[in-house]
Scaffold this motif. Structure first.
Motif, PDB file in Angstrom:
ATOM      1  N   LEU A 473       0.829  -1.212   0.000  1.00 28.49           N
ATOM      2  CA  LEU A 473       0.000   0.000   0.000  1.00 28.49           C
ATOM      3  C   LEU A 473       0.860   1.258   0.000  1.00 28.49           C
ATOM      4  CD1 LEU A 473      -2.741   1.507   0.387  1.00 28.49           C
ATOM      5  CD2 LEU A 473      -2.456   1.120   2.850  1.00 28.49           C
ATOM      6  N   LEU A 474       0.508   2.202  -0.867  1.00 30.99           N
ATOM      7  CA  LEU A 474       1.108   3.532  -0.886  1.00 30.99           C
ATOM      8  C   LEU A 474       0.023   4.554  -0.568  1.00 30.99           C
ATOM      9  CD1 LEU A 474       3.334   5.651  -1.610  1.00 30.99           C
ATOM     10  CD2 LEU A 474       2.554   5.466  -3.997  1.00 30.99           C
ATOM     11  N   LEU A 475       0.331   5.471   0.354  1.00 28.26           N
ATOM     12  CA  LEU A 475      -0.592   6.530   0.736  1.00 28.26           C
ATOM     13  C   LEU A 475       0.045   7.892   0.446  1.00 28.26           C
ATOM     14  CD1 LEU A 475      -1.391   4.914   4.152  1.00 28.26           C
ATOM     15  CD2 LEU A 475      -3.154   5.312   2.442  1.00 28.26           C
ATOM     16  N   LEU A 476      -0.716   8.781  -0.192  1.00 30.46           N
ATOM     17  CA  LEU A 476      -0.241  10.129  -0.493  1.00 30.46           C
ATOM     18  C   LEU A 476      -1.268  11.131   0.000  1.00 30.46           C
ATOM     19  CD1 LEU A 476       0.905   9.551  -4.199  1.00 30.46           C
ATOM     20  CD2 LEU A 476       2.339   9.472  -2.149  1.00 30.46           C
ATOM     21  N   ALA A 477      -0.821  12.171   0.721  1.00 28.60           N
ATOM     22  CA  ALA A 477      -1.747  13.145   1.291  1.00 28.60           C
ATOM     23  C   ALA A 477      -1.165  14.543   1.252  1.00 28.60           C
ATOM     24  CB  ALA A 477      -2.091  12.753   2.733  1.00 28.60           C
ATOM     25  N   GLY A 478      -2.038  15.536   1.427  1.00 27.49           N
ATOM     26  CA  GLY A 478      -1.631  16.939   1.495  1.00 27.49           C
ATOM     27  C   GLY A 478      -1.676  17.436   2.926  1.00 27.49           C
ATOM     28  N   GLU A 479      -0.644  18.116   3.344  1.00 27.70           N
ATOM     29  CA  GLU A 479      -0.498  18.567   4.735  1.00 27.70           C
ATOM     30  C   GLU A 479      -1.672  19.420   5.202  1.00 27.70           C
ATOM     31  OE1 GLU A 479       3.059  20.855   7.146  1.00 27.70           O
ATOM     32  OE2 GLU A 479       2.356  21.746   5.265  1.00 27.70           O
TER      33      GLU A 479
END
Length: 536
Positions: A473-479
């Motif tokens: 799993l890869l997770l990408l988010a904005g601060e």
């Protein structure tokens, strides 16, 4: 096409035109403003422009992705910040009494206000959010509500003249330029299931239908004595004025200036550019900057999903032995034939890709759009799962952003054995914390769309089933994301670490719900494609 080529691609994000003078917002190193081709230096991410006259315009800027937007005045090259506070301020428009603006000034929802020297005077009625408005110097027309939207006609003093209230349906303005005469305007309504165009006579208080189609009408604007409109044909947003003008790609943001109809269009092999139509279609910008590739056009497919007919876009070259389910966000949105470099890179890596318009998607009428009410991650998840059969390959990955990120997390926790890898971009995973910390308009939306059944919300919150995950799993988010806070991603990271599992994640600094800085945008695509390729 290579990842480095993405830095060369400069899509048009938004624009306005006045007497032939064009202001465009283009994604450069970030979203920036150009006036007749000249770059205007501003801090933050430019989102919207609105010409006041040939020399002045309003500019709406999000400083860091947190959706606390500021309004600037551009006056012949000089910049002045005119609305700068702790509220979200969008859609400014000058009047003789002050500035019309949609704002969350009351911290409960988005209302329409008259702003003057730091003071807000509320004009809109009710508790629902204002979605959009138009103004002709005398009348203000605005749409308010969630799924049962009404249109209000008022004046600058806030005196209500008419309310268009057709029960159990949505009435939306067709465009911010909606007036067909000094006392008539057009709007969209789906009270007959599909969105059609209607005209309202303010003096007579009468409604008449003026445009309908076998497909949903997405946008419309008065042009040369009739109506130009966009109809949604399975992800191709077709522009029509007496005849089909553009029949491919995603066409949006119609504006009329003089004899010209301006619009933005993107399709599978070209990013978003500004066009105009008079006697023929002219492209005014070049987003691709000679970037070329073997870009694949999607085809429309359909399949049965537990008794519901689901349409999808399928991308394939042929003979692929692995695939990707690509889930759109929203859920009130859809798959469309626009330029998607992520999908094109996956095709180059040997994947076929399917993007399903699961129940709850737009483009297929009001009834279909409500099939997922009070059932988050239920029937719509089955639509996603059933799309795997259409791919017909042994190895399948799954990717989604926003609500698509939520469905990705649902898929890998509820159906863990299906996937060779997964990428969730700006996801949420816990209905209890999401509903508590998301921005106020989404809290209102979720009260109606999702409800408050605690047993259901727990069952449909992936965070409580993290131990079931088997796929990398890869997770990408904005601060600074106010819609799906980065804390949602960190919950998953923490739970996986407790279980002794590996997890890869990135939280991009000074980003919101999506990645505005070019370096982060490109990095997110590279990370996604390479992660999927490595693990499948």
């Amino acid at each position: 096409m290579k990842y480095e080529d993405l830095f060369k691609i400069k899509p048009v994000l938004n624009y306005d035109v006045y007497n032939g003078k064009i202001a465009t917002i283009i994604r450069d190193e970030k979203p920036v403003l150009y006036v007749n081709g000249e770059k205007v230096q501003l801090e933050g991410y430019v989102e919207d422009v609105d010409w006041i006259n040939r020399n002045k315009m309003f500019i709406t800027v999000d400083p860091n992705g947190s959706e606390i937007r500021k309004v600037y005045l551009y006056d012949d090259g000089k910049i002045e910040k005119i609305i700068d506070n702790e509220f979200d301020n969008v859609s400014p428009h000058e009047t003789k009494e002050g500035i019309l603006v949609i704002s969350n000034y009351d911290k409960r929802t988005l209302h329409l206000y008259l702003y003057n020297e730091g003071k807000y005077i509320k004009l809109s009625k009710g508790e629902g959010p204002v979605n959009n408005y138009c103004f002709n110097g005398k009348y203000i027309v605005y749409s308010t509500g969630i799924y049962d939207n009404n249109i209000h006609v008022t004046d600058l003093s806030g005196n209500e003249i008419h309310v268009i209230n057709i029960p159990n349906s949505e009435q939306e303005l067709a465009n911010e330029n909606c007036f067909t005469s000094p006392s008539s305007f057009i709007f969209l309504s789906n009270h007959e299931d599909l969105f059609k165009v209607y005209e309202f006579d303010i003096l007579k208080g009468e409604i008449r239908k003026i445009k309908e189609s076998n497909y949903e009408i997405f946008e419309a604007i008065p042009y040369k004595g009739s109506i130009a409109y966009v109809e949604d044909m399975h992800g191709d947003f077709v522009l029509v004025h007496e005849k089909e003008i553009v029949n491919e790609g995603f066409t949006r943001t119609l504006t009329v200036d003089g004899d010209y109809l301006y619009f933005i269009n993107s399709k599978h092999d070209r990013s978003a550019d500004l066009y105009r139509y008079g006697k023929e279609v002219e492209r005014l910008t070049d987003s691709m900057s000679n970037v070329k590739g073997d870009f694949i056009k999607p085809k429309v497919v359909s399949y049965d999903s537990n008794g519901v007919r689901i349409y999808a876009l399928l991308y394939e070259k042929g003979d692929e032995d692995k695939g990707v389910v690509y889930i759109h966000g929203g859920p009130d949105w859809e798959c469309m034939n626009n330029f998607n470099p992520e999908i094109q890179f996956l095709l180059e890596k040997g994947f076929k890709v399917i993007c399903p318009n699961y129940r709850g998607s737009t483009g297929y009428g009001r009834k279909f759009n409500h099939l997922n009410d009070r059932d988050p991650g239920g029937g719509e998840l089955l639509d996603v799962i059933n799309s795997v059969k259409v791919l017909g390959v042994k190895k399948v990955a799954i990717i989604g952003a926003s609500y698509g990120g939520y469905l990705t997390m649902m898929a890998i926790t509820k159906f863990p054995d299906l996937w060779c890898s997964a990428v969730a971009v700006v996801p949420f995973v816990n209905w209890f914390t999401e509903k508590k910390f998301e921005r106020e308009v989404l809290q209102q939306y979720d009260e109606i769309k999702v409800g408050n059944d605690e047993n259901l919300l727990k069952d449909r919150s992936p965070i409580f089933f993290i131990d079931r995950i088997k796929a990398p799993l890869l997770l990408l988010a904005g601060e600074n994301d106010p819609r799906c806070p980065a804390e949602e991603t960190l919950q998953v990271v923490e739970e996986l670490k407790k279980l002794g599992r590996k997890v890869k994640y990135k939280i991009y600094k000074d980003e919101g719900h999506g990645f505005a800085k070019m370096e982060n945008y490109v990095d997110s695509i590279r990370e996604t494609v390479e992660f999927i390729s490595t693990h499948c």
